[in-house]
Design a protein around this motif. Structure first.
Motif, short mmCIF file in Angstrom:
data_model
loop_
_atom_site.label_atom_id
_atom_site.label_comp_id
_atom_site.label_asym_id
_atom_site.label_seq_id
_atom_site.Cartn_x
_atom_site.Cartn_y
_atom_site.Cartn_z
N ALA A 1 2.91 -7.38 3.06
CA ALA A 1 1.93 -7.65 4.07
C ALA A 1 0.44 -7.15 3.57
CB ALA A 1 2.05 -7.21 5.38
N GLY A 2 0.58 -5.95 3.19
CA GLY A 2 -0.65 -5.00 2.57
C GLY A 2 -1.06 -5.85 1.38
N ALA A 3 -0.46 -6.17 0.40
CA ALA A 3 -0.87 -6.71 -0.94
C ALA A 3 -1.26 -8.19 -0.64
CB ALA A 3 0.30 -6.63 -1.86
N LEU B 1 0.83 -1.14 0.00
CA LEU B 1 -0.10 -0.07 0.14
C LEU B 1 0.95 1.39 -0.09
CD1 LEU B 1 -3.11 0.96 0.57
CD2 LEU B 1 -2.02 1.29 2.96
N ASP B 2 0.44 2.17 -0.77
CA ASP B 2 1.32 3.54 -0.72
C ASP B 2 1.01 4.43 0.44
OD1 ASP B 2 2.40 5.87 -1.38
OD2 ASP B 2 1.67 6.44 -3.28
N GLY C 1 -13.46 -12.84 0.54
CA GLY C 1 -14.48 -12.08 1.17
C GLY C 1 -14.17 -11.36 2.39
N LEU C 2 -13.09 -11.55 3.09
CA LEU C 2 -12.87 -10.90 4.25
C LEU C 2 -12.79 -9.50 4.10
CD1 LEU C 2 -10.42 -13.51 6.06
CD2 LEU C 2 -12.86 -13.11 6.70
N ASP C 3 -13.11 -8.48 4.94
CA ASP C 3 -12.92 -7.04 5.00
C ASP C 3 -11.31 -6.91 5.63
OD1 ASP C 3 -13.14 -7.15 7.58
OD2 ASP C 3 -15.04 -5.92 7.67
N HIS C 4 -11.29 -5.52 5.47
CA HIS C 4 -9.89 -5.18 5.89
C HIS C 4 -9.82 -5.46 7.50
CE1 HIS C 4 -12.00 -1.79 7.51
NE2 HIS C 4 -11.05 -1.58 8.38
N ARG C 5 -10.65 -5.54 8.05
CA ARG C 5 -10.51 -5.98 9.93
C ARG C 5 -10.17 -7.20 9.95
NH1 ARG C 5 -14.70 -2.42 9.45
NH2 ARG C 5 -14.48 -0.43 10.88
N GLY C 6 -10.91 -8.10 9.06
CA GLY C 6 -10.63 -9.55 9.04
C GLY C 6 -9.13 -9.88 8.61
N VAL C 7 -8.69 -9.37 7.38
CA VAL C 7 -7.39 -9.72 6.99
C VAL C 7 -6.19 -9.03 8.02
CG1 VAL C 7 -8.10 -10.49 4.95
CG2 VAL C 7 -7.26 -8.06 4.92
N TRP C 8 -6.29 -7.92 8.47
CA TRP C 8 -5.62 -7.34 9.59
C TRP C 8 -5.43 -8.01 10.62
CZ3 TRP C 8 -6.57 -1.59 8.35
CH2 TRP C 8 -6.13 -1.27 6.93
N ALA C 9 -6.16 -8.91 10.97
CA ALA C 9 -6.29 -9.42 12.19
C ALA C 9 -5.35 -10.70 12.44
CB ALA C 9 -8.00 -10.07 12.55
#
Length: 188
Positions: free
Chosen positions: A140-142, A80-81, A152-160
């Motif tokens: 990590a972001g990509a 992510l930039d 289908g996970l949102d950002h909270r799901g994948v950042w967890a």
């Protein structure tokens, strides 16, 4: 319907860790790719793709050389930039702005940076360009964007979930005009 395995490997540790390293082209630390090469040695893939940023590209080169596979550098697999925050220590950034970003990265991207939706869009294009099994050395972001798109996970799901340097994630991908997938393995 096209179906294949996608092996996502997070690059090795950068020289300076703990920073918001987005498009900042921080090189990897000495020996950072040894773990990646060992992990990739037995993956059933016919190519290696890596972000064009040094900390991932160097890992991709090491794997491609070890496996005698072609390497493609693809900027769509960049982190992510983080814009004005790129290269900064998050402890020194405005706490309220960081909290807004983590809570809703689409409506509150870093100043001059990229939204979560924009990252997902370019990673989606990178996945759709694939037609068979590939090893991807990225950030990590990509990687989290790819997991979000495929599960289908949102950002909270994948950042967890924890995704340390050198981690590998195996996903089964189905392309039928869209994308679906499932995680079939995670090694930290």
């Amino acid at each position: 319907m096209i179906s294949f395995d996608l092996f996502l490997l997070r690059h090795g540790p950068p020289l300076r860790s703990g920073l918001m390293l987005g498009h900042c082209d921080e090189p990897a630390a000495d020996g950072a790719h040894d773990r990646l090469v060992a992990r990739a040695r037995y993956l059933a893939a016919d190519r290696v793709i890596a972000s064009d940023l040094h900390r991932a590209a160097e890992g991709g080169r090491a794997i491609a050389r070890d496996r005698d596979l072609p390497l493609q550098l693809d900027p769509r697999w960049r982190e992510l930039d983080f814009g004005a925050w790129d290269g900064c220590d998050p402890a020194l950034l405005p706490e309220a702005a960081l909290q807004r970003f983590w809570a809703d990265p689409d409506r509150n991207p870093p100043p001059g940076g990229e939204s979560w939706g924009a990252l997902r869009k370019r990673v989606r294009a990178a996945i759709l360009a694939l037609s068979g099994p590939a090893i991807v050395v990225s950030h990590a972001g990509a990687i989290r964007a790819a997991v979000s798109l495929l599960t289908g996970l949102d950002h909270r799901g994948v950042w967890a979930f924890d995704l340390p340097y050198g981690a590998s994630l195996t996903m089964r991908v189905w392309q039928d005009g869209g994308l679906t997938g499932q995680i079939t393995g995670l090694a930290q």
